[in-house]
Design a protein around this motif. Structure first.
Motif, mmCIF file in Angstrom:
data_model
loop_
_atom_site.group_PDB
_atom_site.id
_atom_site.type_symbol
_atom_site.label_atom_id
_atom_site.label_comp_id
_atom_site.label_asym_id
_atom_site.label_seq_id
_atom_site.Cartn_x
_atom_site.Cartn_y
_atom_site.Cartn_z
ATOM 1 N N ALA A 9 22.198 104.618 -8.504
ATOM 2 C CA ALA A 9 21.916 103.274 -9.027
ATOM 3 C C ALA A 9 22.558 102.216 -8.142
ATOM 4 O O ALA A 9 21.947 101.178 -7.839
ATOM 5 C CB ALA A 9 22.422 103.150 -10.463
ATOM 6 N N ALA A 10 23.805 102.462 -7.711
ATOM 7 C CA ALA A 10 24.509 101.500 -6.853
ATOM 8 C C ALA A 10 23.782 101.323 -5.525
ATOM 9 O O ALA A 10 23.685 100.198 -5.001
ATOM 10 C CB ALA A 10 25.939 101.960 -6.611
ATOM 11 N N GLY A 51 20.814 99.131 -6.102
ATOM 12 C CA GLY A 51 21.281 97.759 -6.248
ATOM 13 C C GLY A 51 21.708 97.160 -4.925
ATOM 14 O O GLY A 51 21.460 95.981 -4.646
ATOM 15 N N GLY A 70 25.334 93.578 -5.301
ATOM 16 C CA GLY A 70 24.404 94.616 -5.702
ATOM 17 C C GLY A 70 25.086 95.901 -6.112
ATOM 18 O O GLY A 70 24.775 96.473 -7.165
ATOM 19 N N THR A 101 25.721 96.596 -10.074
ATOM 20 C CA THR A 101 24.952 97.711 -10.623
ATOM 21 C C THR A 101 25.873 98.778 -11.196
ATOM 22 O O THR A 101 25.598 99.334 -12.272
ATOM 23 C CB THR A 101 24.064 98.340 -9.529
ATOM 24 O OG1 THR A 101 23.213 97.343 -8.980
ATOM 25 C CG2 THR A 101 23.216 99.463 -10.116
ATOM 26 N N THR A 102 26.970 99.064 -10.501
ATOM 27 C CA THR A 102 27.937 100.039 -11.013
ATOM 28 C C THR A 102 28.511 99.580 -12.350
ATOM 29 O O THR A 102 28.659 100.382 -13.294
ATOM 30 C CB THR A 102 29.083 100.246 -9.997
ATOM 31 O OG1 THR A 102 28.533 100.653 -8.750
ATOM 32 C CG2 THR A 102 30.058 101.293 -10.485
ATOM 33 N N VAL A 157 25.778 100.025 -15.072
ATOM 34 C CA VAL A 157 25.605 101.435 -15.437
ATOM 35 C C VAL A 157 26.768 101.903 -16.303
ATOM 36 O O VAL A 157 26.582 102.639 -17.290
ATOM 37 C CB VAL A 157 25.502 102.311 -14.167
ATOM 38 C CG1 VAL A 157 25.557 103.795 -14.526
ATOM 39 C CG2 VAL A 157 24.208 102.020 -13.429
#
Length: 457
Positions: free
Chosen positions: A121-122, A125, A344, A348-349, A352
């Motif tokens: 995910a990171a 992002g 980003g 994103t981290t 999540v």
């Protein structure tokens, strides 16, 4: 990086982001990053020499050497030295990327969804936000917008070289996160190159390429008994077949570096039990052998040579430098890599973590994540490749893009170094704690029990 409760201390039933992971993975990542350090320094050195030469009184000789052409034209292989470095030598680097991707997916952290979720995910992002920032700054300029993918890349070798220079005791969890994020980032870059920067594709040539690819995959999977001691070395058969596949991919219109990734992905990442060989996470196949043999060639020669022929930009004195710094292409790349990567990846981290209702490991803070995200803003190698694919070599926008990549990578390195250096005392305390092995069995106690209380700030 893990969201599982068995890898970090915490109350029962809680999920922890950036758990320490297994000891075998920590050892592997530590060894890998140490090998990348030398390659990163060679990369930086080659780029510096190229920039100085391209702006010296002897600049004509630099560009004359870069533009010398050789090769067999009927096979579309009459290329300049610079093009051979980008299309040929860089395929070796992407072969290593393919091997690493295969390993991570088969027996590494990307195999387990709970461990893969955060870095995957990171990475997305860290690709999306820089691209959006670049597009916003260059909106309305259709030619400049072609470079939207330039600030999406992460150069792990350069980033690791920065870590070595500042002497960071970065915790294993963050090291694993950085490497896994970079691997996923490379995969995204590969897909972008394949689908965005490939044109005029010859499907008949692609079909012909399946013949050497199939032969390569079958031979690689028959390593035993073909390539065991006393038999033919693996490279003697696989190298010419791989070159044939690369040549066909190059002639097909798809960027030739994709051939390296595909070949790397066909190599077995672990041994097979059906041939009388153990099948466990600690048993590796031909991929590990190739990684040990090919990595020095990639990091010590292929990537530095590519950087040398790609990094040379004739800035043109203060007037040229002013023009480059005021270009929206340059500004977009710098903003994307320096600001976009931090926002980003860290953002994103954080999202999540909140969505999965997990907690950051007690020994870490969000500033640690931001420091790693800063290092991910060092785009260099792949960014230089994408810049040439976007604008061509020797164009004004191409030169402005390269200036932006140099400046952004330097700023990202400085920001990351400042953040992580300020935390080095805390990292050193973590490292000292994690090294305790009271029973002398070779595995630190912290990887055998979850009862150890981590240092807190």
């Amino acid at each position: 990086m893990s969201n599982s409760t068995d890898q970090s201390p915490g109350p029962p039933g809680t999920h922890t982001t950036f758990g320490r992971g297994s000891y075998s993975e920590v050892v592997r990542i530590g060894s890998l990053l140490r090998r990348e350090t030398v390659g990163g320094m060679l990369l930086v050195g080659a780029a510096i020499v190229a920039i100085i030469w391209a702006n010296s009184p002897f600049s004509d000789s630099y560009f004359a050497i870069r533009d010398v052409e050789f090769g067999y034209e009927p096979w579309h292989l009459k290329l300049s030295i610079g093009a051979w470095a980008a299309d040929g030598l860089l395929a070796i680097f992407f072969f290593m990327v393919g091997l690493e991707l295969k390993r991570e997916i088969m027996i590494g952290d990307l195999r387990q969804w709970d461990r893969a979720l955060v870095p995957v995910a990171a990475a997305f992002g860290g690709v999306a936000i820089p691209a959006l920032i670049y597009l916003a700054i260059n909106w309305g300029n259709s030619e400049a917008m072609q470079g939207w993918a330039i600030p999406t890349a992460t150069d792990i070798a350069f980033a690791v070289a920065v870590l070595a220079i500042i002497g960071s005791h970065l915790p294993p969890a963050l090291r694993i996160f950085l490497l896994t994020l970079a691997v996923v980032d490379d995969l995204i870059a590969i897909l972008i190159i394949a689908f965005v920067y490939s044109s005029g594709i010859s499907f008949s040539t692609l079909l012909w390429s399946l013949i050497p690819l199939t032969a390569y995959a079958l031979l690689a999977r028959r390593r035993r008994p073909l390539f065991r001691a006393g038999h033919l070395p693996a490279w003697l058969l696989l190298l010419p077949i791989g070159i044939a596949f690369w040549a066909l991919i190059h002639a097909s219109g798809i960027h030739a570096t994709i051939a390296g990734v595909v070949l790397g992905f066909t190599v077995p990442a672990r041994l097979r039990a059906d041939r009388g060989e153990p099948d466990s996470d600690s048993d590796h196949g031909l991929a590990e052998l190739f990684e040990h043999r090919v990595r020095p060639l990639s990091a010590g020669f292929a990537v530095p040579v590519f950087a040398f022929f790609s990094a040379g930009v004739a800035i043109g004195g203060m007037e040229g430098l002013t023009a480059a710094l005021s270009s929206t292409v340059t500004i977009g790349i710098v903003a994307g890599l320096v600001v976009g990567k931090i926002v980003g990846i860290t953002g994103t981290t954080y999202l999540v973590t909140k969505v999965t209702r997990s907690n950051l490991d007690p020994s870490l803070r969000w500033i640690d994540v931001a420091g790693v995200a800063s290092l991910a803003g060092i785009g260099f190698t792949v960014s230089l490749l994408v810049a040439e694919l976007s604008f061509g070599s020797g164009t004004d926008m191409g030169d402005h893009a390269k200036v932006g990549i140099f400046l952004a990578s330097l700023l990202a390195a400085i920001v990351g170094a400042i953040i992580l250096s300020s935390r080095n005392k805390h990292y050193a305390a973590l490292e000292e704690r994690d090294a305790v092995d009271s029973d002398g069995d070779g595995t630190p106690d912290v990887y055998e029990t979850s009862e150890v209380e981590p240092p807190r700030d």
